[in-house]
Design an enzyme around this catalytic site. Sequence first.
Site, PDB file in Angstrom:
ATOM      1  N   ASN A   8       8.321  -5.697   1.124  1.00 35.52           N
ATOM      2  CA  ASN A   8       6.641  -4.958   0.565  1.00 35.52           C
ATOM      3  C   ASN A   8       6.981  -4.266   1.695  1.00 35.52           C
ATOM      4  O   ASN A   8       6.428  -3.914   3.230  1.00 35.52           O
ATOM      5  CB  ASN A   8       5.997  -6.023   0.897  1.00 35.52           C
ATOM      6  CG  ASN A   8       4.812  -5.259   0.819  1.00 35.52           C
ATOM      7  OD1 ASN A   8       4.580  -3.896   0.082  1.00 35.52           O
ATOM      8  ND2 ASN A   8       3.459  -5.354   0.806  1.00 35.52           N
ATOM      9  N   PHE A   9       7.139  -2.047   1.495  1.00 39.13           N
ATOM     10  CA  PHE A   9       7.411  -1.711   2.620  1.00 39.13           C
ATOM     11  C   PHE A   9       5.744  -0.905   2.983  1.00 39.13           C
ATOM     12  O   PHE A   9       5.744  -0.342   3.577  1.00 39.13           O
ATOM     13  CB  PHE A   9       8.163  -0.280   1.954  1.00 39.13           C
ATOM     14  CG  PHE A   9       9.362  -0.672   2.024  1.00 39.13           C
ATOM     15  CD1 PHE A   9      10.176  -1.423   2.521  1.00 39.13           C
ATOM     16  CD2 PHE A   9      10.398   0.744   1.688  1.00 39.13           C
ATOM     17  CE1 PHE A   9      11.535  -1.986   2.304  1.00 39.13           C
ATOM     18  CE2 PHE A   9      11.441   0.772   1.100  1.00 39.13           C
ATOM     19  CZ  PHE A   9      12.209  -0.421   1.699  1.00 39.13           C
ATOM     20  N   LYS A  10       4.892  -1.328   1.779  1.00 44.46           N
ATOM     21  CA  LYS A  10       3.488  -0.566   2.172  1.00 44.46           C
ATOM     22  C   LYS A  10       3.324   0.630   2.469  1.00 44.46           C
ATOM     23  O   LYS A  10       4.005   0.814   0.836  1.00 44.46           O
ATOM     24  CB  LYS A  10       2.755  -1.363   3.347  1.00 44.46           C
ATOM     25  CG  LYS A  10       2.417  -3.866   3.511  1.00 44.46           C
ATOM     26  CD  LYS A  10       2.654  -4.099   4.667  1.00 44.46           C
ATOM     27  CE  LYS A  10       2.400  -5.630   3.926  1.00 44.46           C
ATOM     28  NZ  LYS A  10       1.721  -6.366   4.721  1.00 44.46           N
ATOM     29  N   HIS A  90      -2.262  -8.350  -3.455  1.00 46.81           N
ATOM     30  CA  HIS A  90      -2.217  -8.320  -2.303  1.00 46.81           C
ATOM     31  C   HIS A  90      -3.285  -8.550  -1.248  1.00 46.81           C
ATOM     32  O   HIS A  90      -4.530  -7.671  -1.869  1.00 46.81           O
ATOM     33  CB  HIS A  90      -1.438  -7.325  -1.646  1.00 46.81           C
ATOM     34  CG  HIS A  90      -1.192  -6.768  -0.426  1.00 46.81           C
ATOM     35  ND1 HIS A  90      -1.686  -7.362   0.700  1.00 46.81           N
ATOM     36  CD2 HIS A  90       0.432  -8.107   0.171  1.00 46.81           C
ATOM     37  CE1 HIS A  90      -0.616  -7.569   2.256  1.00 46.81           C
ATOM     38  NE2 HIS A  90       0.434  -7.806   1.626  1.00 46.81           N
ATOM     39  N   GLU A 159       0.684 -15.614   1.040  1.00 43.73           N
ATOM     40  CA  GLU A 159       0.228 -14.830   2.255  1.00 43.73           C
ATOM     41  C   GLU A 159      -0.740 -15.403   3.280  1.00 43.73           C
ATOM     42  O   GLU A 159      -1.768 -14.753   2.441  1.00 43.73           O
ATOM     43  CB  GLU A 159       0.574 -13.765   1.872  1.00 43.73           C
ATOM     44  CG  GLU A 159       1.290 -13.313   1.282  1.00 43.73           C
ATOM     45  CD  GLU A 159       2.384 -11.486   1.717  1.00 43.73           C
ATOM     46  OE1 GLU A 159       3.073 -11.166   2.787  1.00 43.73           O
ATOM     47  OE2 GLU A 159       1.066 -10.032   0.926  1.00 43.73           O
ATOM     48  N   GLY A 165       1.235  -9.698   9.539  1.00 48.72           N
ATOM     49  CA  GLY A 165       1.226  -7.806  10.332  1.00 48.72           C
ATOM     50  C   GLY A 165       0.233  -8.786  11.263  1.00 48.72           C
ATOM     51  O   GLY A 165      -0.033  -7.636  12.321  1.00 48.72           O
ATOM     52  N   SER A 197       3.999 -12.798   9.090  1.00 50.53           N
ATOM     53  CA  SER A 197       5.079 -12.438  10.183  1.00 50.53           C
ATOM     54  C   SER A 197       5.640 -13.300   9.346  1.00 50.53           C
ATOM     55  O   SER A 197       6.432 -13.476  10.529  1.00 50.53           O
ATOM     56  CB  SER A 197       3.173 -12.446  11.156  1.00 50.53           C
ATOM     57  OG  SER A 197       2.693 -12.110  11.217  1.00 50.53           O
TER      58      SER A 197
END
Length: 234
Positions: A8-10, A90, A159, A165, A197
């Site tokens: 997931n590149f966000k 998300h 998650e 993060g 993470s």
Amino acid sequence: MTKIAMANFKSAMPIFKSHAYLKELEKTLKPQHCDRVFVFPDFLGLLPNAFLHFTLGVQNAYPKDCGAFTGEITSKHLEELKINTLLIGHSERRVLLKESPNFLKEKFDFFKDKKFKIVYCIGEDLKTREKGLGAVKEFLNEQLENIDLDYQNLIVAYEPIWAIGTGKSASLEDIYLTHGFLKQHLNQKMPLLYGGSVNTQNAKEILGIDSVDGLLIGSTSLELENFKTIISFL
């Protein structure tokens, strides 16, 4: 069950680097990776989906075919790009963009009707985690109660918000216990992923937990070599 890796590149990947990354990943992988490796760029990082060795998905879409929805991408755009895989729920969209359970259900039902593969994200905040596993179970049950858990094109990604993060992944014991509970709650054939993470140092151990069917990877996946390393653990 075959293990899965998702990137997931966000909103962190430069546009042209994203394009180059997708093309290079396609050269690196083999056809058998297609259902095991997924990449979710941001909208500008997308390319028309002609990839044969991995699945290209989107991080978000609005639950309409098209129309006056300024700033949104809709199912017609995705159809044109030949993309039919989508993240929903998300925590960054739940918390930062205030997406409500009712709106997430609307998204889920719309794209379910379109037969999309849906990756549905759930996860508790630190305050809930500190109350113990019972509180976590109740919280996650509430996040899942509005969606069709028998949908065959559904993947659930757990998650914990406090691990996203932050550099602090959940402990192996936390993952084992939470995934164990979720596996009892979900269709046994449904893939259940862990995210939060994940990096090249902890990915192999996390994948070693029987109830973890794969990983949803954020910042670590921005470097192609890191993502390839994690793919090698599958």
